[in-house]
Design a protein around this motif. Structure first.
Motif, PDB file in Angstrom:
ATOM      1  N   THR A 274     -37.413 -35.100  23.863  1.00  0.00           N
ATOM      2  CA  THR A 274     -38.359 -35.901  24.695  1.00  0.00           C
ATOM      3  C   THR A 274     -38.478 -35.306  26.259  1.00  0.00           C
ATOM      4  O   THR A 274     -39.383 -35.792  26.869  1.00  0.00           O
ATOM      5  CB  THR A 274     -38.184 -37.420  24.760  1.00  0.00           C
ATOM      6  OG1 THR A 274     -36.983 -37.757  25.227  1.00  0.00           O
ATOM      7  CG2 THR A 274     -38.252 -37.966  23.280  1.00  0.00           C
ATOM      8  N   LYS A 275     -37.303 -34.702  26.774  1.00  0.00           N
ATOM      9  CA  LYS A 275     -37.378 -34.401  28.029  1.00  0.00           C
ATOM     10  C   LYS A 275     -36.385 -33.019  28.074  1.00  0.00           C
ATOM     11  O   LYS A 275     -35.500 -32.877  27.210  1.00  0.00           O
ATOM     12  CB  LYS A 275     -36.414 -35.202  28.967  1.00  0.00           C
ATOM     13  CG  LYS A 275     -36.802 -34.923  30.458  1.00  0.00           C
ATOM     14  CD  LYS A 275     -36.047 -36.143  31.296  1.00  0.00           C
ATOM     15  CE  LYS A 275     -36.338 -35.626  32.764  1.00  0.00           C
ATOM     16  NZ  LYS A 275     -35.718 -36.751  33.740  1.00  0.00           N
ATOM     17  N   ARG A 276     -36.872 -32.113  29.052  1.00  0.00           N
ATOM     18  CA  ARG A 276     -36.207 -30.822  28.791  1.00  0.00           C
ATOM     19  C   ARG A 276     -34.639 -30.764  29.105  1.00  0.00           C
ATOM     20  O   ARG A 276     -34.100 -31.461  29.853  1.00  0.00           O
ATOM     21  CB  ARG A 276     -36.700 -29.762  30.005  1.00  0.00           C
ATOM     22  CG  ARG A 276     -36.244 -28.330  29.860  1.00  0.00           C
ATOM     23  CD  ARG A 276     -36.785 -27.692  31.169  1.00  0.00           C
ATOM     24  NE  ARG A 276     -36.405 -26.178  30.917  1.00  0.00           N
ATOM     25  CZ  ARG A 276     -35.485 -25.729  31.879  1.00  0.00           C
ATOM     26  NH1 ARG A 276     -34.625 -26.753  32.409  1.00  0.00           N
ATOM     27  NH2 ARG A 276     -35.204 -24.444  31.933  1.00  0.00           N
TER      28      ARG A 276
ATOM     29  N   THR B  10     -36.843 -34.943  17.857  1.00  0.00           N
ATOM     30  CA  THR B  10     -37.692 -34.386  18.766  1.00  0.00           C
ATOM     31  C   THR B  10     -37.208 -34.465  20.329  1.00  0.00           C
ATOM     32  O   THR B  10     -37.160 -35.688  20.707  1.00  0.00           O
ATOM     33  CB  THR B  10     -39.144 -34.792  18.476  1.00  0.00           C
ATOM     34  OG1 THR B  10     -39.373 -34.585  17.309  1.00  0.00           O
ATOM     35  CG2 THR B  10     -40.145 -34.032  19.263  1.00  0.00           C
TER      36      THR B  10
ATOM     37  N   GLY C 264     -33.603 -38.038  21.025  1.00  0.00           N
ATOM     38  CA  GLY C 264     -34.240 -36.547  21.521  1.00  0.00           C
ATOM     39  C   GLY C 264     -34.208 -36.971  22.987  1.00  0.00           C
ATOM     40  O   GLY C 264     -34.681 -35.910  23.884  1.00  0.00           O
TER      41      GLY C 264
ATOM     42  N   ASP D 158     -36.783 -27.242  25.265  1.00  0.00           N
ATOM     43  CA  ASP D 158     -38.062 -27.811  25.728  1.00  0.00           C
ATOM     44  C   ASP D 158     -38.651 -29.049  25.117  1.00  0.00           C
ATOM     45  O   ASP D 158     -38.372 -29.260  23.813  1.00  0.00           O
ATOM     46  CB  ASP D 158     -39.063 -26.640  25.558  1.00  0.00           C
ATOM     47  CG  ASP D 158     -38.864 -25.371  26.691  1.00  0.00           C
ATOM     48  OD1 ASP D 158     -38.299 -25.741  27.709  1.00  0.00           O
ATOM     49  OD2 ASP D 158     -38.837 -24.228  26.183  1.00  0.00           O
ATOM     50  N   VAL D 159     -39.327 -29.604  25.737  1.00  0.00           N
ATOM     51  CA  VAL D 159     -39.964 -31.019  25.156  1.00  0.00           C
ATOM     52  C   VAL D 159     -40.801 -30.523  23.887  1.00  0.00           C
ATOM     53  O   VAL D 159     -41.372 -29.705  23.943  1.00  0.00           O
ATOM     54  CB  VAL D 159     -41.035 -31.400  26.249  1.00  0.00           C
ATOM     55  CG1 VAL D 159     -41.702 -32.777  25.676  1.00  0.00           C
ATOM     56  CG2 VAL D 159     -40.256 -32.123  27.488  1.00  0.00           C
ATOM     57  N   GLY D 160     -40.534 -31.394  22.960  1.00  0.00           N
ATOM     58  CA  GLY D 160     -41.437 -31.317  21.686  1.00  0.00           C
ATOM     59  C   GLY D 160     -40.549 -30.454  20.658  1.00  0.00           C
ATOM     60  O   GLY D 160     -40.985 -30.315  19.372  1.00  0.00           O
ATOM     61  N   VAL D 161     -39.430 -29.733  21.197  1.00  0.00           N
ATOM     62  CA  VAL D 161     -38.562 -29.087  20.001  1.00  0.00           C
ATOM     63  C   VAL D 161     -38.153 -30.042  18.931  1.00  0.00           C
ATOM     64  O   VAL D 161     -37.508 -30.955  19.576  1.00  0.00           O
ATOM     65  CB  VAL D 161     -37.612 -28.278  20.844  1.00  0.00           C
ATOM     66  CG1 VAL D 161     -36.516 -27.677  19.725  1.00  0.00           C
ATOM     67  CG2 VAL D 161     -38.138 -27.077  21.795  1.00  0.00           C
ATOM     68  N   LYS D 162     -37.992 -29.637  17.724  1.00  0.00           N
ATOM     69  CA  LYS D 162     -37.260 -30.524  16.828  1.00  0.00           C
ATOM     70  C   LYS D 162     -36.146 -29.574  16.419  1.00  0.00           C
ATOM     71  O   LYS D 162     -35.926 -28.603  16.093  1.00  0.00           O
ATOM     72  CB  LYS D 162     -38.083 -30.488  15.527  1.00  0.00           C
ATOM     73  CG  LYS D 162     -37.740 -31.598  14.587  1.00  0.00           C
ATOM     74  CD  LYS D 162     -38.498 -31.832  13.527  1.00  0.00           C
ATOM     75  CE  LYS D 162     -37.978 -33.124  12.786  1.00  0.00           C
ATOM     76  NZ  LYS D 162     -39.174 -33.417  11.295  1.00  0.00           N
TER      77      LYS D 162
END
Length: 510
Positions: free
Chosen positions: A39-41, A37, A76, A27-31
């Protein structure tokens, strides 16, 4: 493959790669473990950038180029067809540089299976009676003959016969008997007639077609026998009379074909067709390289493995030419690649029209990426020979046969070449079987394996959970021996194989 052993959420396959592969939805935001990180699913099996990739720069997976950035890609970002495409590629074919001496096990040390030793020395894994057709006009009669035999229940009295199969084809009439369609159909038909999995053959024609049975018999210097019969509808006197004559001919064959008995034979008698269909982003990571390990084991045991689907090794051919046993074998492969490039251009198409929409949904972006994964089915041993479609495979070891990428057409050529076993990897869930040659289905991911458990024989997805490619390859090889000895594959249990005889048609139809 150490990353595979620890089963991370993401996977980087080679230190030269600038992308990673998502093993679960990101998912967006996952590191990620790579420090980027999202930026898009990112869907499962799809790619994401782990480094900045400028417009025009190569995108790399498996340490190889799988495409070029069509716009700037940031770490990302989701990497797929919206920002990655084809570009000009220059390969160093390095003919035979990677060829090496191969140690083949002595016959006494080879693995064994229970097969049918034929009079010509070949070994079958099945014992079918086939009804072949010379033209589409005789396919209905061929089907009626098979139906009458099956409906009668007489096969119950002959337990050593695996069944009767009517192999119907769509051409045979308006073709030039001096042309390429005739030559391909002739080779394919004769290849099926002589495949060691056939215990007996009846060939049915109409009588006036371009593909004349007498010319076919003359070409191969074949005479009728107790296990090879021919007839035409026009000569016999119509549909009903031909069905009755065909049923009588098959009934005469039954006791002779049933007399065949399985015996212990070395694995060197196996000719394994390698296929993949409905590929996804995991195909080149799990099932395909695992099948490559099994192919290597088979070669070490003196057997033969046939890689095919020329459009699906396009962009990976340089990895095969390095393994060619000599320059002549490597150059023959490249000549075939050039033919396909010209063929695509002549028909206003491009090689990158493959992968399919389903492949792309599964995470594949370009034909280069798909090919690099598909070529992994061929393992690591020397490339000993290159064959044209449906030519008899006479060389032992790892070989290549020129076929289209369409699985039924490709497998038809391999079986015509003599394949008595087939392994088929799939990431999307292909529904396929192949009479007279048993097909083992290997899922590239656990989701497809569990969802289509009645169709899948082996789960390759557990490679992502820590099972090594070596272990999975050994599992596949063990299943090959078991199925070759008579164990039914899932596609056989479901009854697949009657409609998958699809000879390649190229050239003009008049």
């Amino acid at each position: 493959m150490s990353e595979v052993q620890s089963a991370p959420r993401t996977l980087v396959l080679n230190t030269r790669d600038n992308i990673g592969v998502a093993l679960a939805v990101l998912d967006v935001g996952v590191k990620t473990a790579e420090g980027v990180t999202v930026t898009k699913r990112i869907p499962k099996g799809h790619k994401f950038a782990i480094q900045p990739i400028a417009t025009g720069e190569p995108v790399k997976k498996f340490g190889q180029i799988i495409g070029f950035a069509s716009q700037d890609i940031a770490p990302g970002d989701w990497v797929h067809e919206h920002n990655t495409g084809m570009g000009e590629l220059h390969h160093d074919y390095a003919f035979s540089e990677g060829a090496h001496d191969e140690a083949i096990l002595p016959v006494a040390e080879q693995a064994t299976f229970q097969g049918y030793r034929r009079a010509n020395g070949k070994v079958g894994t099945r014992n079918y009676i086939g009804i072949l057709t010379s033209v589409n006009c005789s396919t209905t009669v061929a089907g009626f003959i098979a139906q009458e035999i099956e409906r009668s229940g007489i096969l119950d009295d002959y337990p050593n016969i695996d069944g009767i199969v009517a192999l119907k084809q769509a051409n045979g009439c308006v073709i030039d008997y001096r042309g390429v369609i005739f030559d391909l159909l002739k080779r394919t038909t004769w290849g099926y007639a002589t495949n060691p999995n056939m215990g007996g053959v009846l060939m049915v024609g109409l009588g006036c077609e371009g593909f004349q049975i007498p010319k076919f018999k003359e070409a191969y210097n074949v005479e009728e026998s107790t296990t090879f019969r021919t007839m035409t509808i026009q000569e016999v006197g119509g549909t009903r009379k031909t069905v009755a004559a065909g049923v009588a001919a098959v009934k005469e064959m039954l006791p002779i074909v049933n007399a065949a008995k399985r015996e212990t034979v070395p694995a060197s008698e196996l000719v394994l067709a390698l296929q993949c269909g409905g590929s996804d982003g995991y195909s080149g990571i799990t099932a395909n390289p695992a099948l490559g390990v099994a192919a290597d084991i088979l070669v070490r045991n003196g057997g033969t493995a046939i890689l095919s689907e020329t459009p699906e090794i396009y962009g990976a051919e340089h990895l095969l030419t390095r393994r060619a046993k000599n320059r002549e074998v490597g150059e023959k492969l490249i000549d075939i690649i050039h033919w396909w490039e010209e063929y695509a251009e002549r028909n206003l198409m491009e090689m990158n029209n493959n992968p399919s929409p389903g492949n792309k949904l599964g995470g594949l972006t370009t034909i280069l990426e798909k090919s690099l994964g598909a070529a992994a089915k061929g393992g690591t041993t020397n490339l000993n020979a290159v064959y044209h479609y449906a030519e008899p495979v006479t060389e032992k070891g790892f070989v290549f046969m020129d076929t289209p990428g369409y699985d039924p057409v490709s497998a038809t050529g391999q079986v015509a070449g003599g394949a008595n076993m087939l392994c088929f990897t799939t990431g999307r869930g292909s529904a396929y079987g192949c009479k007279p040659t048993p097909s083992i289905k290997i899922a590239t991911n656990s989701d497809v394996y569990e969802k289509m458990i009645e169709d899948m024989d082996i789960n390759g997805g557990d490679v992502l959970d820590g099972v090594s490619l070596q272990e999975k390859g050994e599992e596949i090889f063990a299943r090959i021996l078991a199925v070759a000895s008579g164990e039914k594959s899932k596609s056989e249990q479901l009854g697949y194989g009657d409609n998958e005889f699809v000879p390649w048609q190229i050239g003009a139809t008049f």
